[in-house]
Design a protein around this motif. Structure first.
Motif, PDB file in Angstrom:
ATOM      1  N   THR A  86       0.754  -1.700  -0.392  1.00  0.00           N
ATOM      2  CA  THR A  86      -0.169   0.143   0.275  1.00  0.00           C
ATOM      3  C   THR A  86       1.325   0.970   0.571  1.00  0.00           C
ATOM      4  OG1 THR A  86       0.149   0.578   2.405  1.00  0.00           O
ATOM      5  CG2 THR A  86      -1.733  -1.591   1.757  1.00  0.00           C
ATOM      6  N   VAL A  87       0.346   2.435  -0.474  1.00  0.00           N
ATOM      7  CA  VAL A  87       1.451   4.091  -0.307  1.00  0.00           C
ATOM      8  C   VAL A  87       1.934   3.907   1.335  1.00  0.00           C
ATOM      9  CG1 VAL A  87      -1.087   5.659   0.550  1.00  0.00           C
ATOM     10  CG2 VAL A  87       1.351   6.024  -0.699  1.00  0.00           C
ATOM     11  N   LEU A  88       0.620   3.618   2.458  1.00  0.00           N
ATOM     12  CA  LEU A  88       2.101   3.727   3.591  1.00  0.00           C
ATOM     13  C   LEU A  88       2.414   2.491   3.393  1.00  0.00           C
ATOM     14  CD1 LEU A  88      -1.788   4.160   5.917  1.00  0.00           C
ATOM     15  CD2 LEU A  88      -0.159   5.734   4.369  1.00  0.00           C
ATOM     16  N   ASP A  89       3.205   0.828   3.000  1.00  0.00           N
ATOM     17  CA  ASP A  89       4.252   0.450   3.243  1.00  0.00           C
ATOM     18  C   ASP A  89       5.408   1.424   2.269  1.00  0.00           C
ATOM     19  OD1 ASP A  89       2.329  -1.115   4.361  1.00  0.00           O
ATOM     20  OD2 ASP A  89       1.543  -2.092   1.977  1.00  0.00           O
ATOM     21  N   VAL A  90       4.391   1.911   1.367  1.00  0.00           N
ATOM     22  CA  VAL A  90       5.682   2.869   0.510  1.00  0.00           C
ATOM     23  C   VAL A  90       5.984   3.401   1.386  1.00  0.00           C
ATOM     24  CG1 VAL A  90       6.281   3.422  -1.808  1.00  0.00           C
ATOM     25  CG2 VAL A  90       5.024   1.317  -2.046  1.00  0.00           C
ATOM     26  N   ALA A  91       5.901   4.614   1.403  1.00  0.00           N
ATOM     27  CA  ALA A  91       5.818   5.514   2.928  1.00  0.00           C
ATOM     28  C   ALA A  91       7.021   5.072   3.591  1.00  0.00           C
ATOM     29  CB  ALA A  91       4.432   6.464   2.804  1.00  0.00           C
ATOM     30  N   SER A  92       6.102   4.248   4.764  1.00  0.00           N
ATOM     31  CA  SER A  92       7.454   3.575   5.905  1.00  0.00           C
ATOM     32  C   SER A  92       7.890   3.690   5.254  1.00  0.00           C
ATOM     33  CB  SER A  92       6.660   2.700   6.465  1.00  0.00           C
ATOM     34  OG  SER A  92       4.864   2.934   7.319  1.00  0.00           O
ATOM     35  N   TYR A  93       8.992   2.576   4.174  1.00  0.00           N
ATOM     36  CA  TYR A  93       9.664   2.506   4.034  1.00  0.00           C
ATOM     37  C   TYR A  93      10.428   3.483   3.490  1.00  0.00           C
ATOM     38  CZ  TYR A  93      13.371   0.167   0.931  1.00  0.00           C
ATOM     39  OH  TYR A  93      14.819  -0.553   0.367  1.00  0.00           O
ATOM     40  N   ILE A  94      10.188   4.156   2.935  1.00  0.00           N
ATOM     41  CA  ILE A  94      10.884   5.472   2.371  1.00  0.00           C
ATOM     42  C   ILE A  94      10.853   6.899   3.832  1.00  0.00           C
ATOM     43  CG2 ILE A  94      10.660   8.281   1.851  1.00  0.00           C
ATOM     44  CD1 ILE A  94       8.943   6.721  -1.158  1.00  0.00           C
TER      45      ILE A  94
END
Length: 151
Positions: free
Chosen positions: A3-11
């Motif tokens: 999800t976008v939240l997974d990607v944002a958390s990775y960043i």
């Protein structure tokens, strides 16, 4: 699929803390490049043509009211990313994470996906718009970048 939240958390885990606007733009560029490199969306959520460039409303709802985001701000799970997703993110971050939020926002304003969505909505420079950027426009633009760079 992440999800976008997974990607944002990775960043944020790799390059945080950062401003909410910078995070939005890094998610957008990651989405665009991944769409071309892997021929599939990075996450199901979409971007809208807001006044300051592409914004994912679902991500915005998580950071609304916050200027600076610490690495643990969003509660996403970076472990949901597969190898191709992580590789795309790492390449984008290597190339763009040194830029400021303002620089990234200015870049998006010169690019066709955001311009086309703004034109469809009839929005002037500072007008609000929730017009979505299309995957077709994003793929066309990023494909041209990749081809020009010989990637």
């Amino acid at each position: 699929m992440a999800t976008v939240l997974d990607v944002a958390s990775y960043i944020l885990a790799k390059h945080g803390p950062m401003t909410a606007m910078k995070l939005q733009k890094l998610c957008y560029y990651s989405y665009g490049y991944h769409l071309v490199w892997e021929e599939r969306p990075l996450f199901p959520e979409r971007f809208e043509a807001w006044a300051n460039g592409p914004v994912c409303p679902q991500l915005y709802q998580q950071h609304r009211g916050l200027f600076q985001l610490p690495p643990d701000a969003l509660g996403g799970n970076p472990g949901r990313l597969d190898d191709g997703e992580r590789e795309s993110l790492d390449l984008v971050l290597d190339g763009l994470s040194h830029m400021t939020a303002h620089q990234l926002s200015e870049m998006t304003h010169r690019e066709l996906p955001w311009q086309r969505a703004r034109a469809r909505s009839g929005a002037d420079d500072l007008d609000r718009s929730n017009e979505p950027l299309t995957d077709a426009d994003i793929a066309e633009f990023f494909e041209a970048l990749v081809t020009a760079d010989g990637q």
